[in-house]
Design a protein around this motif. Structure first.
Motif, PDB file in Angstrom:
ATOM      1  N   ILE A 214      15.505   4.622  23.282  1.00  0.00           N
ATOM      2  CA  ILE A 214      17.164   4.756  23.317  1.00  0.00           C
ATOM      3  C   ILE A 214      17.395   4.419  22.392  1.00  0.00           C
ATOM      4  CG2 ILE A 214      17.951   2.571  24.750  1.00  0.00           C
ATOM      5  CD1 ILE A 214      14.134   1.873  25.607  1.00  0.00           C
ATOM      6  N   GLU A 215      19.073   5.334  22.771  1.00  0.00           N
ATOM      7  CA  GLU A 215      20.371   4.716  21.983  1.00  0.00           C
ATOM      8  C   GLU A 215      20.757   3.354  22.620  1.00  0.00           C
ATOM      9  OE1 GLU A 215      22.465   4.798  19.004  1.00  0.00           O
ATOM     10  OE2 GLU A 215      20.836   6.270  18.779  1.00  0.00           O
ATOM     11  N   VAL A 216      21.939   2.926  21.922  1.00  0.00           N
ATOM     12  CA  VAL A 216      22.496   1.769  22.605  1.00  0.00           C
ATOM     13  C   VAL A 216      23.457   1.403  21.658  1.00  0.00           C
ATOM     14  CG1 VAL A 216      22.349  -0.469  22.617  1.00  0.00           C
ATOM     15  CG2 VAL A 216      19.977  -0.154  22.941  1.00  0.00           C
ATOM     16  N   LYS A 217      24.962   1.618  22.632  1.00  0.00           N
ATOM     17  CA  LYS A 217      25.844   1.657  22.775  1.00  0.00           C
ATOM     18  C   LYS A 217      26.669   0.715  23.254  1.00  0.00           C
ATOM     19  CE  LYS A 217      26.672   5.096  20.070  1.00  0.00           C
ATOM     20  NZ  LYS A 217      27.013   5.220  18.396  1.00  0.00           N
ATOM     21  N   ARG A 218      28.145  -0.002  22.714  1.00  0.00           N
ATOM     22  CA  ARG A 218      28.513  -0.669  23.052  1.00  0.00           C
ATOM     23  C   ARG A 218      29.348  -0.123  24.826  1.00  0.00           C
ATOM     24  NH1 ARG A 218      32.235  -3.617  18.735  1.00  0.00           N
ATOM     25  NH2 ARG A 218      33.292  -3.633  20.726  1.00  0.00           N
ATOM     26  N   PRO A 219      29.809  -0.747  25.711  1.00  0.00           N
ATOM     27  CA  PRO A 219      30.813   0.271  26.258  1.00  0.00           C
ATOM     28  C   PRO A 219      32.268   0.715  26.004  1.00  0.00           C
ATOM     29  CG  PRO A 219      29.930  -2.390  27.465  1.00  0.00           C
ATOM     30  CD  PRO A 219      29.813  -1.955  25.233  1.00  0.00           C
ATOM     31  N   GLY A 220      31.540   2.255  26.117  1.00  0.00           N
ATOM     32  CA  GLY A 220      32.456   3.000  25.648  1.00  0.00           C
ATOM     33  C   GLY A 220      32.242   4.161  24.624  1.00  0.00           C
ATOM     34  N   GLY A 221      31.379   2.938  24.025  1.00  0.00           N
ATOM     35  CA  GLY A 221      31.215   3.437  22.850  1.00  0.00           C
ATOM     36  C   GLY A 221      30.391   5.197  22.349  1.00  0.00           C
ATOM     37  N   VAL A 222      30.557   6.256  21.391  1.00  0.00           N
ATOM     38  CA  VAL A 222      30.250   7.541  21.569  1.00  0.00           C
ATOM     39  C   VAL A 222      28.872   7.696  20.758  1.00  0.00           C
ATOM     40  CG1 VAL A 222      32.242   8.258  22.636  1.00  0.00           C
ATOM     41  CG2 VAL A 222      32.163   8.569  20.621  1.00  0.00           C
ATOM     42  N   LEU A 223      28.530   8.804  21.318  1.00  0.00           N
ATOM     43  CA  LEU A 223      27.057   9.405  19.753  1.00  0.00           C
ATOM     44  C   LEU A 223      27.912   9.991  19.019  1.00  0.00           C
ATOM     45  CD1 LEU A 223      24.493  11.129  22.550  1.00  0.00           C
ATOM     46  CD2 LEU A 223      24.243   8.900  21.274  1.00  0.00           C
ATOM     47  N   SER A 224      27.207  10.310  17.757  1.00  0.00           N
ATOM     48  CA  SER A 224      28.466  10.634  16.496  1.00  0.00           C
ATOM     49  C   SER A 224      27.659  12.090  16.498  1.00  0.00           C
ATOM     50  CB  SER A 224      27.219   9.748  15.119  1.00  0.00           C
ATOM     51  OG  SER A 224      26.448  10.060  15.427  1.00  0.00           O
ATOM     52  N   ALA A 225      28.023  12.794  15.813  1.00  0.00           N
ATOM     53  CA  ALA A 225      27.507  14.462  15.782  1.00  0.00           C
ATOM     54  C   ALA A 225      25.996  14.416  15.395  1.00  0.00           C
ATOM     55  CB  ALA A 225      28.639  15.264  15.200  1.00  0.00           C
ATOM     56  N   ILE A 226      25.645  13.922  14.290  1.00  0.00           N
ATOM     57  CA  ILE A 226      23.955  13.266  13.871  1.00  0.00           C
ATOM     58  C   ILE A 226      23.358  13.061  14.900  1.00  0.00           C
ATOM     59  CG2 ILE A 226      24.248  10.900  12.402  1.00  0.00           C
ATOM     60  CD1 ILE A 226      22.044  14.214  12.076  1.00  0.00           C
ATOM     61  N   GLN A 227      23.571  12.081  15.515  1.00  0.00           N
ATOM     62  CA  GLN A 227      22.755  11.599  17.242  1.00  0.00           C
ATOM     63  C   GLN A 227      23.239  12.483  17.807  1.00  0.00           C
ATOM     64  OE1 GLN A 227      25.393   8.036  18.087  1.00  0.00           O
ATOM     65  NE2 GLN A 227      23.964   6.921  16.873  1.00  0.00           N
ATOM     66  N   MET A 228      23.629  13.245  18.047  1.00  0.00           N
ATOM     67  CA  MET A 228      23.437  14.119  19.736  1.00  0.00           C
ATOM     68  C   MET A 228      22.814  15.683  19.110  1.00  0.00           C
ATOM     69  SD  MET A 228      28.008  15.053  20.976  1.00  0.00           S
ATOM     70  CE  MET A 228      28.908  15.143  19.334  1.00  0.00           C
ATOM     71  N   HIS A 229      22.696  15.362  17.602  1.00  0.00           N
ATOM     72  CA  HIS A 229      21.493  16.810  16.666  1.00  0.00           C
ATOM     73  C   HIS A 229      20.683  16.370  17.592  1.00  0.00           C
ATOM     74  CE1 HIS A 229      20.052  20.042  14.380  1.00  0.00           C
ATOM     75  NE2 HIS A 229      19.983  18.487  13.754  1.00  0.00           N
ATOM     76  N   ARG A 230      20.459  14.891  17.064  1.00  0.00           N
ATOM     77  CA  ARG A 230      18.839  14.873  17.042  1.00  0.00           C
ATOM     78  C   ARG A 230      17.992  13.904  18.263  1.00  0.00           C
ATOM     79  NH1 ARG A 230      17.428  15.712  12.019  1.00  0.00           N
ATOM     80  NH2 ARG A 230      18.535  14.065  10.470  1.00  0.00           N
ATOM     81  N   HIS A 231      19.164  13.740  19.211  1.00  0.00           N
ATOM     82  CA  HIS A 231      18.534  13.880  20.934  1.00  0.00           C
ATOM     83  C   HIS A 231      18.436  15.255  20.961  1.00  0.00           C
ATOM     84  CE1 HIS A 231      21.013   9.515  21.057  1.00  0.00           C
ATOM     85  NE2 HIS A 231      20.429   9.446  19.892  1.00  0.00           N
ATOM     86  N   ALA A 232      18.451  15.534  20.677  1.00  0.00           N
ATOM     87  CA  ALA A 232      18.622  17.724  21.179  1.00  0.00           C
ATOM     88  C   ALA A 232      16.919  18.163  20.804  1.00  0.00           C
ATOM     89  CB  ALA A 232      19.607  18.206  20.818  1.00  0.00           C
ATOM     90  N   VAL A 233      17.350  17.904  19.378  1.00  0.00           N
ATOM     91  CA  VAL A 233      15.245  17.787  18.430  1.00  0.00           C
ATOM     92  C   VAL A 233      15.138  17.218  19.535  1.00  0.00           C
ATOM     93  CG1 VAL A 233      14.254  17.978  16.411  1.00  0.00           C
ATOM     94  CG2 VAL A 233      16.604  18.512  16.675  1.00  0.00           C
ATOM     95  N   LEU A 234      14.996  16.318  19.692  1.00  0.00           N
ATOM     96  CA  LEU A 234      13.899  15.750  20.477  1.00  0.00           C
ATOM     97  C   LEU A 234      13.811  15.804  21.839  1.00  0.00           C
ATOM     98  CD1 LEU A 234      14.973  11.802  19.306  1.00  0.00           C
ATOM     99  CD2 LEU A 234      12.101  12.951  18.745  1.00  0.00           C
ATOM    100  N   ARG A 235      14.437  15.966  23.027  1.00  0.00           N
ATOM    101  CA  ARG A 235      14.474  16.543  24.165  1.00  0.00           C
ATOM    102  C   ARG A 235      14.099  17.485  23.756  1.00  0.00           C
ATOM    103  NH1 ARG A 235      20.161  13.982  24.977  1.00  0.00           N
ATOM    104  NH2 ARG A 235      19.588  11.983  26.482  1.00  0.00           N
ATOM    105  N   LYS A 236      14.027  18.385  22.839  1.00  0.00           N
ATOM    106  CA  LYS A 236      13.313  19.532  23.145  1.00  0.00           C
ATOM    107  C   LYS A 236      11.683  20.119  22.736  1.00  0.00           C
ATOM    108  CE  LYS A 236      14.299  25.027  20.320  1.00  0.00           C
ATOM    109  NZ  LYS A 236      15.105  25.318  19.469  1.00  0.00           N
ATOM    110  N   ALA A 237      11.449  18.880  22.154  1.00  0.00           N
ATOM    111  CA  ALA A 237      10.144  18.757  21.333  1.00  0.00           C
ATOM    112  C   ALA A 237       9.434  18.065  23.028  1.00  0.00           C
ATOM    113  CB  ALA A 237      10.304  17.953  20.450  1.00  0.00           C
ATOM    114  N   GLY A 238      10.864  18.261  23.751  1.00  0.00           N
ATOM    115  CA  GLY A 238       9.667  17.170  25.508  1.00  0.00           C
ATOM    116  C   GLY A 238       9.369  15.781  25.418  1.00  0.00           C
TER     117      GLY A 238
END
Length: 89
Positions: free
Chosen positions: A49-73
């Motif tokens: 779970i990534e927690v963001k304030r309302p309207g907050g956006v993921l950083s590039a490194i967060q997007m990358h890590r989340h993609a890696v985790l999802r690719k791993a299932g």
């Protein structure tokens, strides 16, 4: 929750998860940047779970890590509060 600090939102989410029987760990001490804030486990299900304030956006490194985790299932969600968390659990 508009205007709330991310730490306050995260604390509310952790309380909600714990009260619902989830085992929750904060991942802030990871040695690699971009990991989700929390990992929650219950009944054989593991949710990152990534927690963001309302309207907050993921950083590039967060997007990358989340993609890696999802690719791993892994199941990964970005939420802005308890109500949104309930929608994904």
């Amino acid at each position: 929750m508009k205007g709330k600090l991310e730490s306050a939102i995260q604390a509310a989410i952790r309380s909600e998860l714990t009260a619902s029987g989830w085992v929750v760990a904060k991942c802030g001490a990871m040695s690699v940047n971009g990991w989700p804030d929390l990992v929650a486990i219950k009944g054989g299900r593991t949710v990152w779970i990534e927690v963001k304030r309302p309207g907050g956006v993921l950083s590039a490194i967060q997007m990358h890590r989340h993609a890696v985790l999802r690719k791993a299932g892994a199941e990964v969600h970005t939420v802005e509060g308890v109500a949104q968390l309930r929608g994904v659990l």
